[in-house]
Design an enzyme around this catalytic site. Sequence first.
Site, PDB file in Angstrom:
ATOM      1  N   CYS A  44      29.935 -48.972 -41.487  1.00 39.85           N
ATOM      2  CA  CYS A  44      30.644 -49.696 -40.467  1.00 39.85           C
ATOM      3  C   CYS A  44      31.993 -50.068 -41.177  1.00 39.85           C
ATOM      4  CB  CYS A  44      29.977 -50.679 -39.293  1.00 39.85           C
ATOM      5  SG  CYS A  44      30.725 -51.400 -38.898  1.00 39.85           S
ATOM      6  N   ASP A  46      32.778 -53.539 -40.650  1.00 38.57           N
ATOM      7  CA  ASP A  46      32.655 -55.012 -40.832  1.00 38.57           C
ATOM      8  C   ASP A  46      32.790 -55.009 -42.254  1.00 38.57           C
ATOM      9  OD1 ASP A  46      31.024 -57.606 -40.777  1.00 38.57           O
ATOM     10  OD2 ASP A  46      30.843 -56.362 -38.541  1.00 38.57           O
ATOM     11  N   ARG A  48      31.395 -57.989 -43.732  1.00 42.84           N
ATOM     12  CA  ARG A  48      30.397 -58.258 -44.133  1.00 42.84           C
ATOM     13  C   ARG A  48      28.738 -57.529 -44.295  1.00 42.84           C
ATOM     14  NH1 ARG A  48      29.106 -61.229 -37.902  1.00 42.84           N
ATOM     15  NH2 ARG A  48      29.756 -59.199 -38.220  1.00 42.84           N
ATOM     16  N   HIS A 100      24.398 -51.512 -38.675  1.00 45.84           N
ATOM     17  CA  HIS A 100      23.305 -52.795 -39.365  1.00 45.84           C
ATOM     18  C   HIS A 100      23.330 -53.969 -37.942  1.00 45.84           C
ATOM     19  CE1 HIS A 100      27.719 -54.790 -38.286  1.00 45.84           C
ATOM     20  NE2 HIS A 100      28.320 -53.926 -37.903  1.00 45.84           N
ATOM     21  N   CYS A 103      26.099 -55.140 -34.843  1.00 48.75           N
ATOM     22  CA  CYS A 103      27.789 -54.543 -34.831  1.00 48.75           C
ATOM     23  C   CYS A 103      28.377 -54.396 -33.923  1.00 48.75           C
ATOM     24  CB  CYS A 103      27.282 -53.192 -35.421  1.00 48.75           C
ATOM     25  SG  CYS A 103      28.598 -52.129 -35.612  1.00 48.75           S
TER      26      CYS A 103
HETATM   27 ZN   LIG Z   1      29.924 -52.689 -37.499  1.00 46.41          ZN
END
Ligand SMILES: [Zn+2]
Length: 212
Positions: A44, A46, A48, A100, A103
């Site tokens: 992803c 993302d 993090r 994750h 998400c």
């Molecule tokens: Zn995500």
Amino acid sequence: MSQDFYKKILDNNKKWVESQLALDPDYFKDLSKGQQPPLLWIGCSDSRVPANEIIGAKPGEVFVHRNIANMVVHTDMNMLSVLDYAVNVLKVKHILVCGHYGCGGIKASMGNQSIGIIDNWIRHIKDVYRMHEEYLNAIVDEEERFNRFVEINVQEQVFDLAKTSIVQAAWRNGQDLTLHGWVYGLNSGYVTDLDVNLTSNVDLDEVYRLKL
Ligand SMILES: [Zn+2]
């Protein structure tokens, strides 16, 4: 991005180069000769969930593709190009789809709010929800339903990888290639191996098995 942050990242780069060279004066010279990563990471976007950091991989060890909600969309030329290069040129041994918990893309797909052009990307995630609607809708606890869908989506993306002509051709050619699915825990740092380890197309529904 504040100017302070912008200046900081430029400085960080200089410090990083210096620290690497202090350990090994030939570090960049050696890296510039080529790459032979054993792993393709599909994760992803993302911020993090940084691919290299969470698996302790050094530069040169992991080929990376990231998009919203770690999707394998069969008309996505970007993903197909990365996959083709990883499998047919770099000859990676493993492809890992890493989702994750928490998400945002998955969460958005479970609701009805329009966000903009991204709605059209998220629709692919909704298609996965629809395939598992009965099971997911039966989960009363919202958080629990969210977590299970994060896992199910990763499993489906692993199967979608296996459905590509690229992966099936590699298996047909006897290439050593295993697909895996993981979910990363934002609040623990640990990954969960979903145990979807595919090494051939025999686990696919008959209609997806290509005669190559
Ligand atoms: Zn995500």
